[in-house]
Every structure is written in C-alpha cells, then in structure tokens.
Design a protein around this motif. Structure first.
Motif, PDB file in Angstrom:
ATOM      1  N   ILE A  29      46.377  20.762  37.936  1.00  0.00           N
ATOM      2  CA  ILE A  29      45.635  21.239  39.099  1.00  0.00           C
ATOM      3  C   ILE A  29      44.290  20.727  38.754  1.00  0.00           C
ATOM      4  N   THR A  45      44.977  16.547  43.340  1.00  0.00           N
ATOM      5  CA  THR A  45      45.132  17.580  44.510  1.00  0.00           C
ATOM      6  C   THR A  45      45.639  17.023  45.603  1.00  0.00           C
ATOM      7  N   ASP A  86      39.194  30.862  47.496  1.00  0.00           N
ATOM      8  CA  ASP A  86      39.503  29.511  47.559  1.00  0.00           C
ATOM      9  C   ASP A  86      39.942  29.023  46.122  1.00  0.00           C
ATOM     10  N   GLU A  87      39.663  29.690  45.113  1.00  0.00           N
ATOM     11  CA  GLU A  87      40.429  29.253  43.633  1.00  0.00           C
ATOM     12  C   GLU A  87      41.500  29.747  43.920  1.00  0.00           C
ATOM     13  N   THR A 132      43.940  27.596  46.399  1.00  0.00           N
ATOM     14  CA  THR A 132      44.041  26.196  45.471  1.00  0.00           C
ATOM     15  C   THR A 132      45.231  26.210  44.436  1.00  0.00           C
ATOM     16  N   ASP A 183      48.673  26.840  45.753  1.00  0.00           N
ATOM     17  CA  ASP A 183      49.175  25.681  46.627  1.00  0.00           C
ATOM     18  C   ASP A 183      49.632  24.475  45.595  1.00  0.00           C
ATOM     19  N   SER A 184      48.803  24.475  44.487  1.00  0.00           N
ATOM     20  CA  SER A 184      48.908  23.422  43.636  1.00  0.00           C
ATOM     21  C   SER A 184      50.258  23.569  42.889  1.00  0.00           C
ATOM     22  N   ASN A 199      48.029  21.065  53.211  1.00  0.00           N
ATOM     23  CA  ASN A 199      46.691  21.264  53.798  1.00  0.00           C
ATOM     24  C   ASN A 199      46.555  22.609  54.538  1.00  0.00           C
ATOM     25  N   LYS A 233      45.592  25.276  52.937  1.00  0.00           N
ATOM     26  CA  LYS A 233      44.375  26.093  52.637  1.00  0.00           C
ATOM     27  C   LYS A 233      43.203  25.497  53.335  1.00  0.00           C
ATOM     28  N   GLU A 234      43.028  24.088  53.335  1.00  0.00           N
ATOM     29  CA  GLU A 234      41.956  23.776  53.980  1.00  0.00           C
ATOM     30  C   GLU A 234      41.742  24.254  55.478  1.00  0.00           C
TER      31      GLU A 234
END
Length: 381
Positions: A12, A16, A273-274, A277, A280-281, A300, A302-303
C-alpha cells in the motif's frame, strides 16, 4: 495470514489505485471530464467465471433536452418551473456541451478504427431518430478474429484481448414550443487477461475476511451485526421503492443479507480516509494474488465517496463482490460496501444468499424481516 497482511500493507505504501494502466479510452474520458466538469465513468476488474480477468472501463454518455410547461407534454420538475425562453437557452448550452462530447468520442474512435485488427461502424439518422454504433477489436487473442452480431445491432468479438464499443440511440419529439430530445449511449473498453488453465473457481471468502476483519479490529472500529431477510410471501413489488435502496433477485424470490457494519464518526475524517484506502488496497491486491477466484472489484470508490464529505448524503458505494457458490438452489456471495451519512463513515461486510437486498435505512437497521424493523440503539434515522 499475518505474512499476507504484512506483504499487502507494505505494498500500500508504494502502490496506489492511481497507478493503473491507462486504457485506449482514457483520453476520451479525460476530454469528457474537461468538457462537463464531472466524472461519470467506472473502472472495474472482474472474473465472471470464464477463465479470464477482465478490466472494464465504461460509462454513460447521453443527451436530454426538454420543453417548457407550455408544451403540454411530460415535463421534468427541473424544466417545469422555467419559462420557455429559459428552457431554450438551457437547451442551447447543453447542446454545445453534448456536441463537444460526441465530437471528442467520435474523433477518437475513428482514429482507433485505423489501428484495430477489425472494426464495425454503423449510423442511421432518420426522422429525428439516431443510432450510432462502434465495435472495435484492438487486439485479438489468436488466429483470425471471430465476430458475433449482437441483439442490439453491435458487433462482438468473443476471443478478443482488447475491445472498444460505443452504442447510442436517440429520438426527438416535436411539439408547440420546441422539442423533447432523449438520447442514451455507453462507451466501453474491455481487456481480457486469460488465466493459464482458462478456469475460474468460487471465491474462498475466509482468508479474505480474516485479513479485512483483523485489520479493522486492530484499529478498534465500532461495529454491529445486522440481518435483513425477505421471504417468498413478502410483497416485494409493492414495497420495493419505499423500503429498498438496492435489490438483486438472482432468480430467487427469497433471501437473506447479513453481516457486520463498521462505523467511524464524521469528525474522524483522517481515520476514515486511512481505513478506506487500506481496505481498497487490500482488496485489490488480494485479487492480484488470487485472480482465478470469481470476483468483481470497482476502482476509485474511496475517491468518489470522500467527495461527498461536505454533503448531507446517505450514500453506499459498492467496492467488491466475491461469488462463493451458484447452482439451481442458491446463489451466495460476499460483498464489501463503503458508506457515508451526516453521522459518519461505514464499512459494510455482507454475506448474501439468493435475493440480495439493501434497505434504504441501511445505516441504522439492525434487523429487517419482511418489513418488521429493529433499529440500532441510539442511531439517528
């Protein structure tokens, strides 16, 4: 399992989602984004069970022009409160936007046709009805290119490694104060990576679940279990719009959706956010390690969700699905969703069997049983 988690968590730091391989239609979507100021495309990684991993990049491209309320026809609420001249001016602005989009799409597709191993292009413009179809085989797997005419008139290439397609239909209805115009199209890029033995297997959920849940426990994220059930006797048709955000019957009229909801308060945006991320990863890298298992992953997410942080939305975004079993008796799968409400951020890890349902009050419902509800203690509806 710890070793797998450590390897993926280390990755991670250096890998990304933004480092994805660019597709031939990436330029088109960038031009569309520059024209509209809004991103509407979707990127997915899928193993549907055909012995290949597909990378899909698609999205809708359409037009919609309306008349004023003086028209006497069906008018959307947005246009109903506008004067005829305001509607005409709005349609002119929209027309310029859509013309720019379609010029960009067609220019790029015409250029790609020259580089394709095979291609198909059809257009019909008759009495204010439009049909535009592009089907391109950018790269075939082996030998001669196989073709398959589809029901919608487009051309399919079953053995292709890379394809691009664009299908658009529209019609215009004239009236006293102008024109109703509705058009809908889809632009899609698909890349197939064929697995060595051309075989796919059901998703082995437990190692994946152990990895995700152990990570969430390390972060001490608040959680609760939920169970949403519908039987064959439940009047789904009459309750669909009122009660549910999302339904997949999968050929069955009963089912259960159960799992665990993880919650992060709204003020802890950096933690959310952490966590998003990392999940997702972890998920993306897990599909890299086990590409032969049946899954559907969306890039995408999370974004897209974090862009809603300054709104009062109650949104739930689908990140991942793993198909754990299918036959004529049942359909089982595991799902991961990321959510947001004014109260906070959510991770929903779900097991579903047969009919898959998500209630509109997903963020505060502990139990849903054929319309009977039990809410989370202290939750805001």
């Amino acid at each position: 399992m710890k070793r797998i988690i450590n390897i993926i968590l280390s990755a991670i730091l250096t890998i990304t989602v933004s480092a994805q391989e660019r597709t031939p239609v990436e330029k088109i979507w960038e031009e569309v984004f520059n024209i509209t100021g809004a991103r509407q495309d979707l990127k997915m990684k899928i193993n549907n069970g055909g012995g290949a991993v597909m990378y899909i990049h698609n999205g809708p491209l359409g037009k919609y022009f309306e008349c004023s309320k003086d028209c006497g026809g069906n008018v959307s609420p947005y246009w109903a409160n506008m004067k005829p001249e305001e509607v005409e001016e709005s349609n002119k602005r929209n027309g310029k936007i859509f013309d720019g989009i379609f010029n960009a799409v067609r220019h790029n597709l015409d250029s790609l046709m020259e580089l394709s191993e095979d291609s198909y292009h059809f257009e019909s413009h008759n009495h204010d009805a439009d049909t535009i179809t592009y089907s391109l085989c950018l790269k075939n797997s082996e030998g001669s290119v196989k073709k398959l005419k589809m029901n919608d008139g487009s051309m399919g290439f079953p053995d292709a490694v890379e394809t691009v397609s664009f299908n658009f239909t529209a019609n215009t209805k004239s009236c006293t104060s102008g024109k109703h115009f509705k058009g809908y199209g889809t632009l899609e890029y698909s890349k197939n990576v064929f697995l060595p033995n051309r075989k796919s297997y059901y998703f082995d959920k437990q190692p994946y679940l152990d990895m995700i849940t152990s990570f969430l426990k390390q972060k001490k994220i608040k959680s609760w279990d939920f169970k949403w059930v519908t039987s064959e006797d439940y009047l789904m048709d009459s309750n669909n719009r009122k009660e549910f955000r999302f339904i997949i019957d999968s050929g069955h009229k009963n089912g259960q959706t159960l799992g665990t909801m993880y919650f992060i308060p709204r003020e802890k945006i950096k933690l959310a956010d952490e966590i998003f991320t990392a999940i997702d990863s972890l998920t993306l890298n897990y599909t890299d390690i086990y590409p032969e298992q049946r899954f559907r992953y969306t890039y995408n997410v999370k974004e897209e969700l974090m862009r809603r942080t300054n709104t009062n939305a109650h949104d739930l975004f689908w990140l991942f699905e793993g198909t754990t079993g299918v036959n004529n008796l049942f359909y089982k799968s595991i799902h991961v969703y990321l959510g947001i409400t004014p109260q906070g951020y959510y991770i929903a890890i779900i097991d579903s069997e047969n009919r898959f349902c998500i209630p509109k009050e997903w963020y505060c419902l502990k139990s849903f049983n054929d319309g009977k509800k039990e809410y989370i203690k202290g939750a805001k509806k």
